[in-house]
Structure formats: structure tokens, C-alpha cells
Design a protein around this motif. Structure first.
Motif, PDB file in Angstrom:
ATOM      1  N   SER A   1      56.483  45.890   1.775  1.00  0.00           N
ATOM      2  CA  SER A   1      56.940  47.222   2.140  1.00  0.00           C
ATOM      3  C   SER A   1      57.314  47.316   3.612  1.00  0.00           C
ATOM      4  CB  SER A   1      55.857  48.246   1.795  1.00  0.00           C
ATOM      5  OG  SER A   1      56.390  49.531   1.892  1.00  0.00           O
ATOM      6  N   LEU A   2      56.569  46.611   4.478  1.00  0.00           N
ATOM      7  CA  LEU A   2      56.872  46.696   5.909  1.00  0.00           C
ATOM      8  C   LEU A   2      57.906  45.660   6.335  1.00  0.00           C
ATOM      9  CD1 LEU A   2      53.255  47.261   7.311  1.00  0.00           C
ATOM     10  CD2 LEU A   2      55.058  48.965   7.092  1.00  0.00           C
ATOM     11  N   SER A   3      58.470  44.909   5.391  1.00  0.00           N
ATOM     12  CA  SER A   3      59.465  43.860   5.699  1.00  0.00           C
ATOM     13  C   SER A   3      58.880  42.786   6.608  1.00  0.00           C
ATOM     14  CB  SER A   3      60.698  44.436   6.399  1.00  0.00           C
ATOM     15  OG  SER A   3      61.332  45.384   5.610  1.00  0.00           O
TER      16      SER A   3
ATOM     17  N   GLY B   1      56.749  39.022   7.420  1.00  0.00           N
ATOM     18  CA  GLY B   1      56.440  37.692   6.922  1.00  0.00           C
ATOM     19  C   GLY B   1      57.660  36.831   6.662  1.00  0.00           C
ATOM     20  N   MET B   2      58.863  37.390   6.813  1.00  0.00           N
ATOM     21  CA  MET B   2      60.043  36.529   6.632  1.00  0.00           C
ATOM     22  C   MET B   2      60.907  36.472   7.883  1.00  0.00           C
ATOM     23  SD  MET B   2      62.847  38.466   4.276  1.00  0.00           S
ATOM     24  CE  MET B   2      61.957  38.586   2.754  1.00  0.00           C
ATOM     25  N   GLY B   3      60.485  37.119   8.928  1.00  0.00           N
ATOM     26  CA  GLY B   3      61.206  36.998  10.187  1.00  0.00           C
ATOM     27  C   GLY B   3      62.204  38.113  10.466  1.00  0.00           C
TER      28      GLY B   3
ATOM     29  N   LEU C   1      63.300  50.136  -1.870  1.00  0.00           N
ATOM     30  CA  LEU C   1      62.729  50.142  -3.219  1.00  0.00           C
ATOM     31  C   LEU C   1      61.231  49.892  -3.178  1.00  0.00           C
ATOM     32  CD1 LEU C   1      65.498  48.063  -4.994  1.00  0.00           C
ATOM     33  CD2 LEU C   1      65.118  50.529  -5.132  1.00  0.00           C
ATOM     34  N   GLY C   2      60.784  49.188  -2.134  1.00  0.00           N
ATOM     35  CA  GLY C   2      59.360  48.896  -2.003  1.00  0.00           C
ATOM     36  C   GLY C   2      58.533  50.165  -2.027  1.00  0.00           C
ATOM     37  N   ASN C   3      59.005  51.187  -1.313  1.00  0.00           N
ATOM     38  CA  ASN C   3      58.239  52.421  -1.224  1.00  0.00           C
ATOM     39  C   ASN C   3      58.343  53.269  -2.478  1.00  0.00           C
ATOM     40  OD1 ASN C   3      59.619  51.538   1.294  1.00  0.00           O
ATOM     41  ND2 ASN C   3      58.104  52.889   2.195  1.00  0.00           N
ATOM     42  N   ILE C   4      59.561  53.389  -2.988  1.00  0.00           N
ATOM     43  CA  ILE C   4      59.782  54.402  -4.032  1.00  0.00           C
ATOM     44  C   ILE C   4      59.717  53.812  -5.433  1.00  0.00           C
ATOM     45  CG2 ILE C   4      61.546  56.022  -4.902  1.00  0.00           C
ATOM     46  CD1 ILE C   4      62.114  56.576  -1.902  1.00  0.00           C
TER      47      ILE C   4
HETATM   48  N1  PHE Z   1      60.696  46.478   2.842  1.00  0.00           N
HETATM   49  C1  PHE Z   1      61.751  46.509   1.878  1.00  0.00           C
HETATM   50  C2  PHE Z   1      61.413  47.603   0.858  1.00  0.00           C
HETATM   51  O1  PHE Z   1      60.370  48.188   0.943  1.00  0.00           O
HETATM   52  C3  PHE Z   1      61.977  45.166   1.224  1.00  0.00           C
HETATM   53  C4  PHE Z   1      62.002  44.022   2.192  1.00  0.00           C
HETATM   54  C5  PHE Z   1      61.058  43.020   2.094  1.00  0.00           C
HETATM   55  C6  PHE Z   1      62.958  43.957   3.209  1.00  0.00           C
HETATM   56  C7  PHE Z   1      61.007  41.977   3.006  1.00  0.00           C
HETATM   57  C8  PHE Z   1      62.943  42.896   4.144  1.00  0.00           C
HETATM   58  C9  PHE Z   1      61.960  41.929   4.048  1.00  0.00           C
HETATM   59  O2  PHE Z   1      62.158  47.888  -0.013  1.00  0.00           O
END
Ligand code: PHE
Length: 450
Positions: free
Chosen positions: A228-230, A232-234, A27-30
Motif C-alpha cells: 500500500s505504501l509502495s 520495498g521496490m525502490g 487499488l491497494g487502498n480501495i
Molecule cells: N501502492 C500502490 C497501491 O496501493 C501499489 C504499488 C505497490 C505501487 C508497490 C508501487 C509499488 O495501489
């Protein structure tokens, strides 16, 4: 099943790329990229976003994967393993908090995409004007029960997949399904840019006006690079721990970053020309994609079919991201509290879903419930994406840049000296200096301190 206690590795390069790209592309991208691009004024925001991706996102991604593969552990274990007796592992808690908050609103929006599959299937958009389609979206998210119903449905699906351990299976399917999503996105772009009145959308996307760029926009661009790149949370520390010892990490990070960025840009190109052609407000907020795209599909041959397929695939893209978010919390509970995987997954899903309910209601009965001028949904997103994720990223880049020995980083990137690492110096310069300074500066600027 992927769990940190089972140290099996991804089968080959594409296994890892599929899982990491599955997490990143969602969802981050779109949904989110076009909507915040609209809110923050277009082109100048996109340029800042791309700079954040290149100078901060890419080195942080490589740092996460490097730490994960070096330590052969998830984020907590990795810090404890590589720097025993130090407080670095605390940053893992920020990751847990971020995962919790992000999944709570992510489940809500993913639920919207499921409702849109049904709407498209039943032909709800056919013959409707852009205004009617806009009103339909507003009417839907303003309700109490229906969006929550879909949110619960989506969260249950995520929970089921994580418990059943068929995460890898889903990723295998998504390797086939995501290229289909990409093809639809191309068709959408082609249709959108040829609509009457599309030119203004190009101007919005490609003609920057930096005078309109607020400090808040710069903070949002940074936060979105992480989201968007997932990062910072590991997530990518854990995934990195499954990458085989003979893979070259630098190119992997570049591939994922490139794919994620291209998809976001395509979504922008699919949406903004149409936004202007249909007279939709670019700063319409979280509904932008849901209001714009059904209009574009209406103008396409076999549009209703593509519309169903599009929202279905978007839900799948959301699913491969949501499982990676849930996994962060579950892995921690299983490893550090010795809770069973099943219990950990069910309890976490329940709590996150409950917390997501006020996020859903932010567009209905709780719309007047505001804090610092923003509703509950926006505050949760803002705290997690714009603060917790960049802070987590700051920690990991400082860790790789300053705490780990250069020879260890080199050893990991060169696979024990077997690969050339001509990019090591520039990577370390970015991880050590550029990314930490840039993240700090954006924070201080965002808080109006500098
Ligand atoms: N990157 C995912 C997205 O763009 C969301 C996400 C954020 C997933 C942080 C994992 C960690 O939709």
C-alpha cells in the motif's frame, strides 16, 4: 519526463507529495485492503496492519526517501553510489522482480475498474439485486477475452504515459481528481453506515478477535503495508532523489503514510457495513469491492452518476500507481543497459502484459490450475507482496540503520544541520532494530518456523 539522468527536482513539496501519494494511493487502498481484511477476519487484522505501518512502513519509507535524496539516484545507482563495491545493489533486483509481478496482476484489476466504468455508464446495475450484481462480476472475470481486452487497454495507457513523458502532467491532474475520489468515499461511508443491518459491519471492523488471527494473516498484513505504501521496490528511492534539498524528509514521510492509511480505512468503512447489510460474504475475495459498492450506489441519490465517477477515478488512481511501478523496471533498463526509453517501456509493458494474462485467466479457464492451494493470480501477489517487498524493505532499513554513517543520515534529515531532527534517535532505532527484527519474525512465523 522524469528520468534519473535528468536531475530536475519536484517543484516544491506538493510536487513530491502528489507523485508519492499518487504511487501509494491506488487499488491497494480501495480494492486490496478491504478484500484481504475480509479474508483475514476484520478488526484484528486491521490492528496488526496499523502496527506494521507505524513500526515498519514509516521507517522504511523514510529510509527510502533518505537514500534516494542522499544519492541522487534510483535504487541501483543509490546503493552503488553510497556503498561502492558492495553487493547491496543486488536487492534492487528483488525490486525489479516485485515490480514485474505486481504490475502483471495490477493491470488485470485496473482493467476490471475500466469495465465497471462502462457497466455503470450503461446502467447495468440498476434494479439488480445483490445476488445478481455478484453473479455479474463472476460472469465477467470468468470470461477469457473481455478482461484481457481491458487489461491490455490499461497497460497500453500506462505505457503511453511513461513514453510520452506526461507522467507529471497526470500527477498534476490527479492532485485535483483524488480529492474528488475522497469526497465520494465520504459519501459512500455515510450511506453505508446508515444502511439497515450496518451494525454488524462495525463489529467486524472494530471489535478485534485475536484468537482468529493466523500467522498467514500477520504475514499478509506486513506485505500489505509494503504494497500500500509502495515500499520495498525502490519507487520511493527514485522519487526521493527528486526531492529538493530544502524539504524536510521526516514530515513528508509522515504525510504520505497518514494519507494512504486514512484512505484505506475509509474504504473499509464504506464497504463492510454494506457487506453485512446486503448479506455479502466478507471473505468473498478479490471481487468484494466490485460486488459491494454498486449496491451501495444504488441506494444513493444520483447513485449511477457517482458510480461512474467512482470507478473512473479509481482507474486514474490505479494509473498513477502503475506508472510508478513500470518506471522501476524502465529506469533500470535505461540506466544499466543503455536501452532507449521508448524501447525499454514498450518491451517491458509487453512482457508484463503477457505474464498478466494467466493472472486474468485465474478466474476463468485456469481456475483449476493451482499451486499450494492457490491460483496463479494469488501466488503472484503472494510472492511479490508478502516476500519480495518486505525483503527489499529489510535491506533498505538495514542499509540506513547499519551501513550508512549516523552523521550522514542526520545530515540528510536535517538538511545539512538547518532543521531539528529530534526524531533521529527513534527513527534509527526503528530502522536498525525494530523493523528488521519484526520483518524477520513475521517471515519465520508466516513459514511456521516460530
Ligand atoms: N501502492 C500502490 C497501491 O496501493 C501499489 C504499488 C505497490 C505501487 C508497490 C508501487 C509499488 O495501489
Amino acid at each position: 519526463m522524469t528520468s534519473v539522468s535528468q536531475r530536475d527536482s519536484f517543484t516544491g513539496k506538493y510536487g513530491f507529495i502528489a507523485a508519492a501519494a499518487g504511487s501509494a494511493i491506488g487499488l491497494g487502498n480501495i480494492w486490496k485492503f478491504p478484500y484481504i481484511t475480509g479474508v483475514y477476519g476484520g478488526s484484528a487484522f486491521i490492528i496488526v496492519y496499523l502496527i506494521c505501518i507505524l513500526l515498519i512502513g514509516l521507517p522504511v519509507m523514510l529510509s527510502e526517501i533518505t537514500v534516494g535524496r542522499r544519492a541522487q539516484k534510483g535504487v541501483f545507482g543509490a546503493y552503488k553510489n553510497l556503498a561502492p563495491g558492495t553487493p547491496w545493489f543486488f536487492s534492487g533486483y528483488m525490486g525489479i522482480a516485485a515490480a514485474f509481478l505486481i504490475l502483471s496482476f495490477y493491470g488485470v484489476v485496473a482493467g476490471w475498474t475500466m469495465e465497471y466504468v462502462v457497466k455503470a455508464l450503461t446502467g447495468a446495475f440498476s434494479g439488480k439485486t445483490p445476488d445478481e450484481i455478484g453473479a455479474m462480476f463472476g460472469g465477467f472475470i470468468g470470461q477469457t477475452a473481455k478482461p484481457i481486452f481491458w487489461q491490455i487497454g490499461f497497460m497500453s495507457l500506462t505505457c503511453f504515459i511513461v513514453i510520452a513523458g506526461i507522467k507529471n502532467g497526470i500527477e498534476r491532474y490527479s492532485k485535483i481528481l483524488m480529492p474528488v475520489l475522497l469526497v465520494i468515499l465520504f459519501f459512500l461511508c455515510a450511506r453505508s453506515v446508515t444502511l439497515d443491518g450496518a451494525a454488524k459491519g462495525f463489529e467486524f471492523l472494530f471489535k478485534p478477535d485475536f484468537s482468529k488471527l493466523s500467522s498467514e494473516a500477520v504475514l499478509a498484513a506486513l506485505g500489505h503495508a509494503f504494497f500500500s505504501l509502495s515500499l520495498g521496490m525502490g519507487t520511493l528511492v527514485t522519487y526521493g532523489s527528486y526531492v529538493k534539498k530544502n524539504e524536510s524528509l521526516g514530515p513528508l514521510a509522515v504525510h504520505i503514510t497518514t494519507a494512504d492509511t486514512i484512505i484505506a480505512l475509509l474504504a473499509g468503512i464504506a464497504i463492510f457495513p454494506a457487506v453485512f447489510a446486503f448479506g455479502i460474504e466478507p471473505a468473498a475475495g478479490p471481487g468484494l469491492v466490485f460486488v459491494t459498492l454498486p449496491n451501495v450506489f444504488q441506494q444513493m441519490p444520483f447513485g449511477s452518476f457517482f458510480c461512474v465517477l467512482f470507478f473512473f477515478l479509481l482507474a486514474i488512481a490505479a494509473l498513477t500507481s502503475s506508472i510508478s511501478i513500470l518506471e522501476v523496471v524502465v529506469t533500470h533498463l535505461v540506466e544499466d543497459f543503455r536501452v532507449s526509453r521508448k524501447t525499454a517501456t514498450i518491451v517491458t509493458t509487453l512482457v508484463i502484459t503477457l505474464f498478466g494474462i494467466p493472472c486474468s485467466l485465474s478466474f476463468g479457464v485456469m481456475s483449476e490450475f493451482k499451486f499450494l492451494g492457490a491460483n496463479f493470480f494469488d501466488n503472484v501477489d503472494h510472492i511479490a507482496s508478502n516476500f519480495l517487498l518486505p525483503l527489499g524493505g529489510l535491506c533498505i532499513s538495514l542499509f540506513v540503520g547499519w551501513k550508512m554513517a549516523r552523521k550522514d543520515v542526520e545530515d540528510e534529515l536535517s538538511n545539512g544541520g538547518t532543521l531539528g531532527t529530534g526524531y533521529l534517535t527513534i527513527f534509527l532505532f526503528l530502522a536498525k532494530i525494530v523493523a528488521p527484527i519484526a520483518i524477520t519474525a513475521v517471515f519465520l512465523h508466516g513459514l511456521n518456523i516460530i
